[in-house]
Write an enzyme that holds these catalytic residues in place. Structure first.
Site, mmCIF file in Angstrom:
data_model
loop_
_atom_site.group_PDB
_atom_site.id
_atom_site.type_symbol
_atom_site.label_atom_id
_atom_site.label_comp_id
_atom_site.label_asym_id
_atom_site.label_seq_id
_atom_site.Cartn_x
_atom_site.Cartn_y
_atom_site.Cartn_z
ATOM 1 C CE LYS A 29 -3.738 -2.625 1.843
ATOM 2 N NZ LYS A 29 -4.241 -3.352 2.979
ATOM 3 C CG ASP A 46 -10.010 -1.521 3.805
ATOM 4 O OD1 ASP A 46 -9.673 -1.781 2.640
ATOM 5 O OD2 ASP A 46 -9.333 -1.823 4.808
ATOM 6 C CD GLN A 71 -3.410 -5.156 6.145
ATOM 7 O OE1 GLN A 71 -3.252 -4.176 5.431
ATOM 8 N NE2 GLN A 71 -3.998 -6.254 5.699
#
Ligand code: NAP
Length: 280
Positions: free
Chosen positions: A48, A115, A92
């Site tokens: 990322k 997300d 994460q």
């Protein structure tokens, strides 16, 4: 048979994002939080960071100790929610057992939930309202579009019903007018369902689950899974070599859906930045 090249498509998407980001008064900013040192999560976070560099974004990374308290993590999320220069916040997953994942996800401002895991964004997706794009499912839809595969009127079968892949890809296929069946671990006669599919999406995480006898001649086969074989090599749920003989289109693992998931995260961060700067 056409092999769907997610790597090339993802590079195209990121280049488009980079060009658009250049036009903004302020760079899009993404904050990534990693708790603990799970090697797989570390690889994702590094990826990322690299994507942000490629797209010309500002990025920040927080690596917290495995034993960090839920309260400390919530405070960090709260601080990032209030920051003007941060458009997207990504925690994460998975998180250590002592931290309640949903509490953390729900603490992220829906406007920064790149997300698309926050219940408000998931709900908006469900009712077809403007939301963020769920990364993996949107990556799949962009691949279908790129290859001229229109789901309208087709029978789509999704194997897997997780909140991050199975359910949202089923919703998107439905929104694109496919007739959708969702299968899971309690589905009897899985092979029978799969053989009906014009578009078959495998999102389980079991190597070799989808064999050639489960696939209709000419089907489009999308393999979302990321498993490891006995040599540690990345592989999907689909028996690629044999299924490729029958499929009209197929995604490889690696190089199919994975790169697109990352590219859509960049699209979402750009979208968040535009919204925060009142440009969208
Ligand atoms: P998950 O949360 O473990 O969900 C797996 C789903 O598969 C569940 O719904 C489960 O059913 C179903 N399942 C398990 N065994 C089955 C069987 N024998 N037959 C039919 N269905 C079965 O996994 P996930 O997070 O959705 O991820 C799925 C795979 O995609 C994993 O390999 C993951 O690494 C990969 N993934 C890839 C990307 C990418 O960017 N390429 C992104 C995310 C995930 P129940 O609900 O009944 O338990």
């Amino acid at each position: 048979m056409t092999r769907i090249d997610g790597k090339t498509m993802a590079a195209k998407v990121k280049e488009r994002v980079r060009q658009e980001a250049k036009k903004l008064p302020r760079k899009p900013g993404l904050a990534v939080i990693l708790v603990g040192n799970d090697p797989a999560s570390r690889v994702y976070v590094n990826g990322k960071r690299k994507d942000c560099e490629e797209c010309g974004f500002y990025s920040e990374e927080y690596t917290l100790q495995e034993n960090v308290s839920q309260q400390e993590l919530l405070e960090l999320v709260g601080t990032l929610n209030g920051r003007e220069d941060i458009d997207g916040i990504l925690v994460q997953l998975p998180l250590p057992k002592h931290i309640h994942e949903r509490t953390i996800i729900e603490a992220i401002s829906p406007a920064k939930d790149v997300d698309c895991f926050h219940p408000i964004n998931v709900g908006n997706l469900m009712i077809g309202e403007k939301s963020f794009l769920p990364c993996t499912p949107t990556g799949i839809m962009e691949l279908l579009e790129e290859y001229g595969i229109d789901p309208a009127g087709k029978r789509a079968v999704v194997v897997g019903r997780s909140n991050i892949v199975g359910k949202p890809i089923a919703l998107l296929l439905l929104a694109w007018n496919a007739t959708v069946t969702i299968c899971h671990s309690k589905t009897p006669e899985l092979a029978e369902h799969c053989r009906q599919a014009d578009i078959l999406v495998a999102a389980v995480g079991r190597r070799g689950l989808i064999t050639a006898d489960m696939v209709k001649e000419g089907a489009v086969v999308i393999d979302v899974a990321m498993n490891r074989d006995e040599n540690g090599k990345l592989c999907g749920d689909v028996d690629y070599e044999a299924v490729a003989e029958k499929a009209s289109y197929i995604t490889p693992v690696p190089g199919g859906v994975g790169p697109m998931t990352r590219a859509v995260l960049m699209e979402n961060t750009l979208l968040a930045a535009k919204r925060h700067q009142n440009l969208q």
